[in-house]
Design an enzyme around this catalytic site. Structure first.
Site, PDB file in Angstrom:
ATOM      1  CG  HIS A 112       8.712  17.485   7.088  1.00 31.69           C
ATOM      2  ND1 HIS A 112       8.122  16.382   7.661  1.00 31.69           N
ATOM      3  CD2 HIS A 112       9.149  18.246   8.130  1.00 31.69           C
ATOM      4  CE1 HIS A 112       8.186  16.465   8.974  1.00 31.69           C
ATOM      5  NE2 HIS A 112       8.824  17.597   9.296  1.00 31.69           N
ATOM      6  CG  ASP A 141       7.276  13.578   5.935  1.00 29.50           C
ATOM      7  OD1 ASP A 141       8.178  14.120   5.276  1.00 29.50           O
ATOM      8  OD2 ASP A 141       6.901  13.986   7.038  1.00 29.50           O
ATOM      9  N   GLY A 155      10.493  20.142  15.761  1.00 30.37           N
ATOM     10  CA  GLY A 155      11.854  19.680  15.992  1.00 30.37           C
ATOM     11  C   GLY A 155      11.927  18.211  16.346  1.00 30.37           C
ATOM     12  CG  ASN A 156       9.725  16.000  19.357  1.00 30.08           C
ATOM     13  OD1 ASN A 156       9.279  16.970  19.953  1.00 30.08           O
ATOM     14  ND2 ASN A 156      10.450  15.052  19.958  1.00 30.08           N
ATOM     15  CB  SER A 157      10.072  16.216  12.209  1.00 29.08           C
ATOM     16  OG  SER A 157       8.843  16.882  12.280  1.00 29.08           O
ATOM     17  CG  LEU A 208      -5.298  -2.051  -9.642  1.00 24.81           C
ATOM     18  CD1 LEU A 208      -4.794  -3.335 -10.277  1.00 24.81           C
ATOM     19  CD2 LEU A 208      -5.761  -2.329  -8.221  1.00 24.81           C
ATOM     20  N   GLY A 209      -4.948   1.276 -11.726  1.00 26.74           N
ATOM     21  CA  GLY A 209      -5.816   1.966 -12.680  1.00 26.74           C
ATOM     22  C   GLY A 209      -7.279   2.033 -12.303  1.00 26.74           C
TER      23      GLY A 209
END
Length: 456
Positions: free
Chosen positions: A98, A128, A205-207, A258-259
């Protein structure tokens, strides 16, 4: 309450060798002398950790698309910054998807304030995770070691390093509050989650920054916070990251299917099967012609192990299957009535036309029929209960409910979880209208849903 999940068109898989060994993409050698479990923790220990990891933690500055507030304004690029982590001396840098998803230009700023341009090598919205690359150009890079997150213990000390609100290389300390947080959905795109929860302070901002333990290794990448609480942060486990890194380095994540649709096994069902504890995943739907269909997996089967490893719940099944790979043969233990058998399933790459309608490897975090009378699906995110899909022509659709809406209230009752929402809706007569308050684009919107459908 049963929680079902679309897994197939669904159970997505990634063609990756799941053996966690050292790889040129990363290192596992601690930067400091590991602290044993029995050793006393000194403040100097945390200081030594922070000092050792400082050179590995970087600021990720992003310039996005040109934007005008008004037609007459001069266009300017939207700018933001977050955190990244150097994981190899060849220039690979880890961050969140992100952070860079809409980037047109990326610059990496090191602790000594030197800068290098970066490119996105690969990114995966569903976890992510993103991998960036810079040219070292003679710069000596300090690679942060990625540890074994399976060894994480609840209560152990950790530090987080990042750039909250532009305050570069901020260090916070705390403990591991919990592991295996699969119900957290930071965004509607992120469909695979198994977070480490920590009370080390994490802010905007730590992401992309590291969560580091006293053994001197990174056990997770900080990625989300609960805005409604304090001291509730989440990190992507390092083992999940390492499984995906080889494919991210190739620029593409290949998933297979796999379905089937599955839900967690209830305590009553486990007792009926003679299980000593509640585990496994119950099949609620099998897609015609899918790999599972060809392997004779049927509705009502309880899947108990995948390639020899016990399936604890539906989310663990999704992740174990997601590391098997298209074309691989998976051995699945199946409990049918009182008999247990093994089915061999040849996994296939997920069809390109299977996206949408609950066909994205279990993108919906709750049962597709859970709110069918109203006409929408919802799941839990760190910000509350989020709408993940709305059925065309349903009462919810007619009322204007949209994917991405955060449901805050039904009538005068606050909604803070899927369980709360289900209880509120269940207590309201089917003939009554539903007054729903949602957050949309940072604004509060009031909707009235009329004419609920009868349950099938």
């Amino acid at each position: 309450m049963k929680r079902a999940m679309v897994v197939g068109a669904v159970l997505s898989t990634l063609s990756v060798n799941t053996t966690l060994v050292a790889n040129p993409l990363w290192t596992e050698t601690p930067l400091v002398e590991p602290l044993s479990d029995s050793a006393p923790l000194a403040l100097s220990t945390l200081s030594d950790l922070a000092e050792a990891f400082y050179p590995s933690v970087v600021t990720v500055r992003v310039k996005g698309e040109l934007h005008r507030h008004n037609p007459s304004d001069t266009p300017h690029a939207q700018q933001s910054q977050a955190t990244g982590l150097v994981i190899s001396d060849s220039g690979y840098i880890l961050t969140n998807n992100h952070v860079v998803a809409k980037a047109k230009e990326i610059d990496i700023v090191f602790v000594d304030q030197s800068e290098s341009p970066a490119v996105v090598v690969g990114r995966d919205p569903e976890t992510d995770i993103a991998l960036l690359k810079i040219k070292p150009d003679g710069k000596k890079l300090v690679a942060a070691p990625l540890g074994n997150s399976d060894d994480v213990r609840i209560g152990e000390w950790v530090i987080a390093i990042g750039n909250p609100f532009g305050l570069n290389h901020t260090v916070t300390a705390g403990i591991v509050s919990a592991t295996g947080r699969t119900q957290v959905r930071p965004s509607k795109e992120q469909t695979y989650s198994d977070f480490i929860q920590t009370d080390a302070s994490i802010n905007l901002g730590n992401s992309g920054g590291p969560l580091i333990n006293t053994r001197g290794v990174v056990i997770g990448m900080n990625t989300a916070i609960n805005r409604r609480g304090q001291g509730i942060g989440f990190a992507i486990p390092s083992n999940m990251i390492k499984i995906l890194l080889p494919q991210l380095a190739q620029g593409k994540i290949v998933r297979s299917w796999l379905g089937i649709d599955v839900e967690d096994v209830t305590e009553k069902e486990a007792q009926a099967m003679g299980f000593s504890s509640t585990y496994g995943a119950k099949v609620t739907q099998v897609r015609q012609g899918s790999p599972a269909d060809r392997a004779d997996i049927a509705v009502g089967d309880i899947l108990v192990d995948f390639n020899g490893k016990r399936i604890t719940n539906r989310d663990e099944l999704r992740w174990m299957a997601s590391t098997a790979g298209p074309g691989k043969t998976a051995s699945i233990g199946v409990q049918r009535n009182e008999k247990q058998t093994t089915k061999l399933v040849v996994l296939e790459e997920m069809p390109t036309d299977s996206h949408g309608g609950g066909a994205r490897g279990g993108a919906e975090p709750v049962d597709a029929s859970e709110f069918s009378a109203v006409g929408f699906r919802a799941g839990e995110s760190v910000n509350g209960v989020i709408v993940v899909s709305v059925h065309k022509g349903s009462p919810a659709s007619v009322a204007g409910l949209k994917t991405g809406d955060l449901i805050k209230k039904v009538g005068q009752s606050d909604v803070d979880s899927i369980q709360t929402l289900a209880a509120i809706l269940g207590a309201i007569p089917a003939s009554a209208s539903l007054e729903i308050t949602v957050d949309r684009d940072q604004k509060s919107t009031f909707l009235v849903i009329k004419g609920r459908q009868a349950k099938p």
